[in-house]
Design a protein around this motif. Structure first.
Motif, PDB file in Angstrom:
ATOM      1  N   VAL A 140       1.025  -0.979   0.029  1.00  0.00           N
ATOM      2  CA  VAL A 140       0.013   0.117  -0.016  1.00  0.00           C
ATOM      3  C   VAL A 140       0.789   1.280  -0.152  1.00  0.00           C
ATOM      4  O   VAL A 140       0.474   2.524  -0.714  1.00  0.00           O
ATOM      5  CB  VAL A 140      -1.002  -0.066   1.295  1.00  0.00           C
ATOM      6  CG1 VAL A 140      -1.649   1.451   1.443  1.00  0.00           C
ATOM      7  CG2 VAL A 140      -2.117  -1.091   1.025  1.00  0.00           C
ATOM      8  N   ASP A 182       2.347   1.678  -3.265  1.00  0.00           N
ATOM      9  CA  ASP A 182       1.363   2.116  -4.225  1.00  0.00           C
ATOM     10  C   ASP A 182       0.715   3.744  -4.336  1.00  0.00           C
ATOM     11  O   ASP A 182       0.941   4.589  -5.026  1.00  0.00           O
ATOM     12  CB  ASP A 182       0.047   1.621  -4.341  1.00  0.00           C
ATOM     13  CG  ASP A 182      -1.146   1.703  -5.038  1.00  0.00           C
ATOM     14  OD1 ASP A 182      -0.664   1.742  -6.372  1.00  0.00           O
ATOM     15  OD2 ASP A 182      -2.142   1.905  -4.873  1.00  0.00           O
ATOM     16  N   ASN A 183       0.969   3.999  -3.095  1.00  0.00           N
ATOM     17  CA  ASN A 183       0.767   5.496  -2.548  1.00  0.00           C
ATOM     18  C   ASN A 183       2.061   6.218  -3.014  1.00  0.00           C
ATOM     19  O   ASN A 183       1.587   7.458  -3.673  1.00  0.00           O
ATOM     20  CB  ASN A 183       0.541   5.702  -1.269  1.00  0.00           C
ATOM     21  CG  ASN A 183      -0.747   5.118  -0.599  1.00  0.00           C
ATOM     22  OD1 ASN A 183      -1.668   5.029  -1.255  1.00  0.00           O
ATOM     23  ND2 ASN A 183      -0.988   4.969   0.808  1.00  0.00           N
TER      24      ASN A 183
END
Length: 197
Positions: free
Chosen positions: A171, A174-175
């Motif tokens: 995550v 991805d951010n």
């Protein structure tokens, strides 16, 4: 290809591999948790029998908490054992390949259905503390004197922790990629804007 796509695939493979490795840890359990009341001194008492109902002497009995051995004892000639200094809570009584989940209760606090002792039915050829087991060995390991005893399996908590850590990493990456893409778009927009009058 974005970084998170590759990491997502790696994380999925790692979790699947971890689930496959953790399967044998559960293989010996019966799935029924027994409530057992400890003595006033905090001692767990029990008896080890063979499948035929014969008492098994010299059986190595381990008490495990969250997969780690916290205490051990050997059974006497009548198959009886006593493990002292035990705290209440969910544990596993392990004799050879047989894992018996128990919920231990302090004296006087157990539910009415709780027993005073635990009876473990095990295969005599597996659990005798002669050659197959060594008191010096750590659970799942080897002391070097008795030969290998398998490799350490991932317990459920370790697997969940690793899964959460890998998920957080994916995550986060991805951010980071999303922020980088947004910044690149803003820079391109600023370069294409006409000068203000």
């Amino acid at each position: 290809m974005r970084t998170h796509t590759l990491l997502t695939k790696v994380a999925s493979i790692a979790v699947c591999f971890g689930v496959l490795l953790s399967g044998p840890v559960m293989a010996g359990t019966k799935g029924v948790i027994k409530d057992v009341e400890l003595t006033e001194a905090g001692t767990l008492r029990g008896q080890v029998y063979s499948q035929e109902g014969q008492a098994i002497p010299d059986a190595l009995v381990q008490l495990r908490y969250q997969g780690k051995s916290v205490a051990a004892a050997k059974s006497d000639e009548q198959g009886r054992f006593a493990i002292s200094g035990v705290r209440g809570g969910a544990h596993d009584v392990v004799v050879g390949a047989v894992h018996s989940p128990v919920r231990l209760w302090a004296n006087g606090s157990a539910p009415k259905a709780a027993t005073q002792t635990i009876v473990v039915a095990a295969d005599e050829t597996i659990i005798r503390a002669q050659g197959g087991y060594c008191e010096s060995c750590p659970p799942g390991g080897s002391c070097g004197n008795c030969g290998p005893r398998g490799f350490g399996m991932l317990d459920v908590i370790t697997l969940a922790t690793v899964g959460a850590a890998v998920g957080a990493l994916v995550v986060g990456l991805d951010n980071r990629d999303t922020i980088r893409d947004t910044n690149n778009r803003l820079i391109r927009l600023e370069q294409n804007l006409p000068a203000s009058p």
